[in-house]
Structures are given as structure tokens and as C-alpha cells.
Design a protein around this motif. Structure first.
Motif, mmCIF file in Angstrom:
data_model
loop_
_atom_site.group_PDB
_atom_site.id
_atom_site.type_symbol
_atom_site.label_atom_id
_atom_site.label_comp_id
_atom_site.label_asym_id
_atom_site.label_seq_id
_atom_site.Cartn_x
_atom_site.Cartn_y
_atom_site.Cartn_z
ATOM 1 N N PHE A 120 4.997 -8.069 -7.169
ATOM 2 C CA PHE A 120 5.894 -8.805 -6.282
ATOM 3 C C PHE A 120 7.150 -9.219 -7.051
ATOM 4 C CE2 PHE A 120 2.816 -11.718 -8.085
ATOM 5 C CZ PHE A 120 3.577 -12.780 -8.545
ATOM 6 N N ALA A 149 10.046 -2.803 -3.425
ATOM 7 C CA ALA A 149 8.904 -2.654 -2.527
ATOM 8 C C ALA A 149 8.755 -1.208 -2.073
ATOM 9 C CB ALA A 149 9.059 -3.584 -1.326
ATOM 10 N N PHE A 152 7.293 0.971 -5.032
ATOM 11 C CA PHE A 152 5.877 0.778 -5.326
ATOM 12 C C PHE A 152 4.997 1.211 -4.156
ATOM 13 C CE2 PHE A 152 7.580 -1.931 -8.692
ATOM 14 C CZ PHE A 152 6.701 -1.660 -9.735
ATOM 15 N N ARG A 153 5.395 0.867 -2.939
ATOM 16 C CA ARG A 153 4.583 1.229 -1.787
ATOM 17 C C ARG A 153 4.530 2.737 -1.573
ATOM 18 N NH1 ARG A 153 6.844 -3.733 1.989
ATOM 19 N NH2 ARG A 153 5.158 -5.209 1.523
ATOM 20 N N TRP A 159 1.836 -4.058 -3.094
ATOM 21 C CA TRP A 159 3.047 -4.882 -3.138
ATOM 22 C C TRP A 159 2.878 -6.092 -2.239
ATOM 23 C CZ3 TRP A 159 7.560 -5.131 -5.839
ATOM 24 C CH2 TRP A 159 8.540 -5.988 -5.332
#
Length: 249
Positions: A120, A149, A152-153, A159
Motif C-alpha cells: 500500500f 496499484a 502491483f494488481r 494491494w
């Protein structure tokens, strides 16, 4: 998206536009500031409260165009220095399904996805936590939460839009019960480092507290803390009392 062999990866770095702003914008701003200084020296010498008055009077006595060219050149040089520092401090984040690579000019580290439970962005820091809630990474960055985000997603990382442990933090005050043995002394030392803006010392003390299972969050100069799951479950009750430093502070 970059591709290395058959393994896809995503890089968040600010891109060419950020470099263009750094290496084009700051030197131009420096040149403009230098030109304005050269143009205003005569007016500035008549103001009694202006700092560096001796330097300004010396510039005002220089012949033209040497004075203007000199101040513009100094401004450009200052802008290039700022651009160099900004480039060195850029965090380059490269994510793939197995790991994330974090690079700056003075560091290059890799964290495996299997070691990471959640990622995060908090207070302009990229944070990776392990399964116990301990910090694997806390890196300052200007990258947006949207960019990070998505990176990573895209590769299946967990996330979170905010710190999932935010409600667990408590404001630290000296002699507060509940901390592992030794943590209170480290928090006192870190408080002094933060007040004196000794960032390297504060960062090192954060790492030492992490070894004790204490995770920190700063709000201004105030320190908030929580314990990792391992510190909570594996801590003898008698070790939770705060302790004073040898000098009694």
C-alpha cells in the motif's frame, strides 16, 4: 510494460516526462532566477533588510553583460544540481509475478511476492508488509497510488488502498506500558533524531525497532506504534514494561 524473457513486468519510474522536467525545467528556472537577480541588483541595494547585501552590491558593480551572464550561468548550474539530486532520488519500481525490484542511485533491492502479504501507499511511502504485519519495505516516493496499484494488481499482488493496520497504532509517550524491552529507549532516541531532523539516524532506529516487532507511523514529529503479530504472541508479559535510559531521560 517491459518484457524480460517470457516473464512480463511493469515499471513505474516517472518516465521520460519526469526526466524532461528535471533536466529542462530546473535549469530554465535557475536561468530565469539569475536573470531576475541581475536585473534587480540596483533596486535591491537600496533595501536595508535584504540578506547577502555585500554580494548584491558586488554584483551591481560588475559591468554588463558579464553580470547578467554570470548570474544566469550560476542559476543554470544550481538547476542542474537540483536535477541531479532529483534523478538520484527517483524510486524505480519494477514489478513482476514473482518479485518487486526497488532501485535508487544508492540502492537496489528485491522482495519476493511469497514473502509479502500486502502492499500500500501511506504518507507518500511505498510499504510492503509480511504475514506478521512487519514492514519489509518502506520507501519514500512521489509515484501516485493509481500507478502503483495498477502495477502491483496487474501481477496478482495484494494491494490495499490504505494501511490495513491503521487503527492498531497508538501514540507513543515515554514510559508507556505494552512495549517490548528496549523499545522505549529506542523511541526516546528516535524522538530526538526526528526533532533534530537527523533522518539517517531516525531511519536506522526505525529498523532497530522493527527487529523488536515494533512498527512505526509518523505524524509530524509524533510517533505512533503497533506490534507485529509475532511480537504480540511471542512476548513474555514481564517484558512489556517501558524502561528508562541510563541517563534517566
Amino acid at each position: 510494460m517491459d518484457v524480460a524473457g517470457n516473464r512480463p513486468r511493469t515499471t513505474v519510474s516517472g518516465g521520460p516526462l519526469e526526466l524532461a522536467v528535471l533536466w529542462g525545467g530546473f535549469p530554465l528556472l535557475g536561468a530565469g532566477a539569475g536573470w531576475l537577480l541581475a536585473a534587480a541588483t540596483g533596486w535591491l541595494t537600496r533595501l536595508p533588510w535584504v540578506p547577502f547585501s555585500d554580494l548584491i552590491e558586488w554584483l551591481d558593480r560588475l559591468p554588463e553583460p558579464q553580470a547578467t551572464l554570470g548570474t544566469v550561468a550560476v542559476g543554470v548550474a544550481a538547476g542542474l544540481v537540483v536535477a541531479g539530486i532529483g534523478t538520484a532520488e527517483r524510486l524505480i519500481v519494477t514489478v513482476d509475478p514473482a518479485q518487486v525490484r526497488l532501485r535508487r542511485s544508492d540502492q537496489d533491492r528485491t522482495v519476493a511476492r511469497v514473502d509479502t502479504r500486502v502492499v500500500f501507499l501511506a504518507d507518500k511511502h511505498l510499504v510492503l508488509l509480511d504475514g506478521d504485519g512487519a514492514e519489509l519495505v518502506r520507501e519514500p516516493t512521489d509515484h501516485s497510488a493509481t500507478q502503483l496499484a495498477a502495477a502491483f494488481r496487474a501481477h496478482g499482488w495484494g494491494w490495499a488502498d490504505d494501511d490495513p493496520h491503521r487503527s492498531a497504532y497508538r501514540l507513543w509517550v515515554p514510559d508507556l506500558p505494552g512495549l517490548p524491552a528496549g523499545a522505549d529507549a529506542l523511541l526516546r532516541a528516535r524522538e530526538r533524531a526526528v526533532e533534530r531532523d537527523r533522518r539517517d539516524d531516525a531511519r536506522e532506529l526505525r529498523r532497530e525497532l522493527g527487529l523488536l516487532g515494533v512498527v512505526l507511523r509518523d505524524e509530524g514529529k509524533r510517533q505512533y506504534w503497533r506490534l507485529t503479530a509475532r511480537a504480540v504472541t511471542g512476548r513474555p508479559e514481564q517484558s512489556t514494561s517501558a524502561e528508562r535510559e541510563p541517563d534517566g531521560r
